[in-house]
Design an enzyme around this catalytic site. Sequence first.
Site, PDB file in Angstrom:
ATOM      1  N   LYS A 179       0.922  -1.000  -0.063  1.00  0.00           N
ATOM      2  CA  LYS A 179      -0.020   0.060   0.063  1.00  0.00           C
ATOM      3  C   LYS A 179       0.945   1.289  -0.048  1.00  0.00           C
ATOM      4  CE  LYS A 179      -3.324   3.049   0.552  1.00  0.00           C
ATOM      5  NZ  LYS A 179      -2.372   4.312   0.695  1.00  0.00           N
ATOM      6  N   GLY A 211      -4.302   3.876  -3.330  1.00  0.00           N
ATOM      7  CA  GLY A 211      -5.635   4.673  -2.833  1.00  0.00           C
ATOM      8  C   GLY A 211      -5.473   5.902  -1.989  1.00  0.00           C
ATOM      9  N   GLY A 217      -4.499   1.398   4.338  1.00  0.00           N
ATOM     10  CA  GLY A 217      -2.994   0.827   5.066  1.00  0.00           C
ATOM     11  C   GLY A 217      -3.453   0.355   6.383  1.00  0.00           C
ATOM     12  N   GLU A 255      10.245   1.832  10.425  1.00  0.00           N
ATOM     13  CA  GLU A 255      11.053   2.809  10.183  1.00  0.00           C
ATOM     14  C   GLU A 255      10.426   4.278  10.224  1.00  0.00           C
ATOM     15  OE1 GLU A 255      13.149   5.785   8.673  1.00  0.00           O
ATOM     16  OE2 GLU A 255      12.679   4.603   6.739  1.00  0.00           O
TER      17      GLU A 255
END
Length: 491
Positions: A179, A211, A217, A255
């Site tokens: 995503k 999207g 997500g 991260e």
Amino acid sequence: MLGSSSPLLIDGELVPGSRRFETVNPATEEVLGEAADAVPEEMDRAIAAARRAFDTSGWATDPGLRAHCLRQLSEALTRHSDELRELTVAEVGAPRFLTYGAQLDAPVADLTWFADLAERYEWEHDLGRASPMGMTSDRRVVREPAGVVGAVTPWNFPHQINLAKLGPALAAGNTVVLKPAPETPWCAAALGVVIAEETDIPPGVVNVVTGADHALGAMLSTDPRVDLVSFTGSTATGRAVMRDAAETVKRVFLELGGKSAFIVLDDADLRAACSHAAFAGITHAGQGCAITTRLLVPRARHDEAVEMTATTMAKLGTGDPRDDRTVCGPVISARQRDRIEGYLDLARAEGGAFATGGGRPEGRAKGFWIEPTLVTGLDNTARAAREEIFGPVLVIMPHDGDDDAVRIANDSPYGLSGAVHGGDPDRARAAARRLRTGTVSVNGGVWYGADVPFGGYKQSGIGREMGVAGFEEYLETKAIAEIARTGEGVG
């Protein structure tokens, strides 16, 4: 390859998506075209496809196939490098020179390193025979893929981050639902097209779902069919990923943000160090989590350092990202530009001043632009010196020697990267070792590479990306003990 639209990749098929949304050139505000705007039902199909491919295909148990497919992907992307380069400059606003490195060419080449690793990795390790509780057993440790990986990526270095997740995850035997950020859907969609049309990657192994809705997500974090979420983005969103993933106790790799320090020791070549810091701080308009955005200089030479750094930043200025000479292009969106301007207002309110920059450059009526800006007069307690701005803004502060410089550098909620410049290499290395960060550059050393683990301390994240350590983030560990048969050797 893409024309004026971009598809989803779900279960090996390129599909247009239920809705569309526009993608914009940040340098000109020109509408580039449309991208697929997936709905939750399409993300659900992608997760189901990844689950089925992991559970029922031979992908997870065939490192030879995985290596072959990763090499295919690298070769195919290389064939399209000219087209991808133009796409990246237009959609990301990335300076063209960066596409020959971390914005495109380097991560594409890095896929072959993970292909090689899949073939040479020790998937099983023999622990030998032992007799715990009088039961003679032959023991071994087996490394296996984690399962279905949800990869959620940002817009600043889309190819690098997309491939830094796909490469090791696929080499390890996982299936993936990618995503990407809403700001850069075409870069990810182009990857999906190449995978579907030019590789032997089986259906469902890689799914690309673009999207505008960030909730797509979030589905990856909450869905029990997803075994691991690999997220790169802001620390605030990373916390939300952790909370959502906790419901199903799934593994997370995060991260996150940074506010990295560039330390100049008193025996350094001040002009060279300040020029380096200026260039690094405004590259790609400062839109990098590991960019050094706090410049710490010897107090006795503070004013000199301000003048040198400001001169370099002003000379570099802003430029058209299509120009090979441009270092600082636009920021990604009007929203991001407004956010940066809010921090510039805050810096003024906190008592700061601008040695150069401080607003929008003249002559750029269209596009999302911020001048390279050097902030003076703040200490390390100021919000502009502590919070991630994600723009071409460098805060310069004085230090009173090596210990004080390291103290200031470490006085941060983040710990992603850093830099030390000094005349005595041993002294510079000693300061670097004391920094609580995941990566450090000493006298201009470059730590980026497929074999180098990347990640941070503290609120800069959990885990490592790239290198063997990054590859192993996508593996599970299984111990197997078999009762030893009389007369048989260890095996």
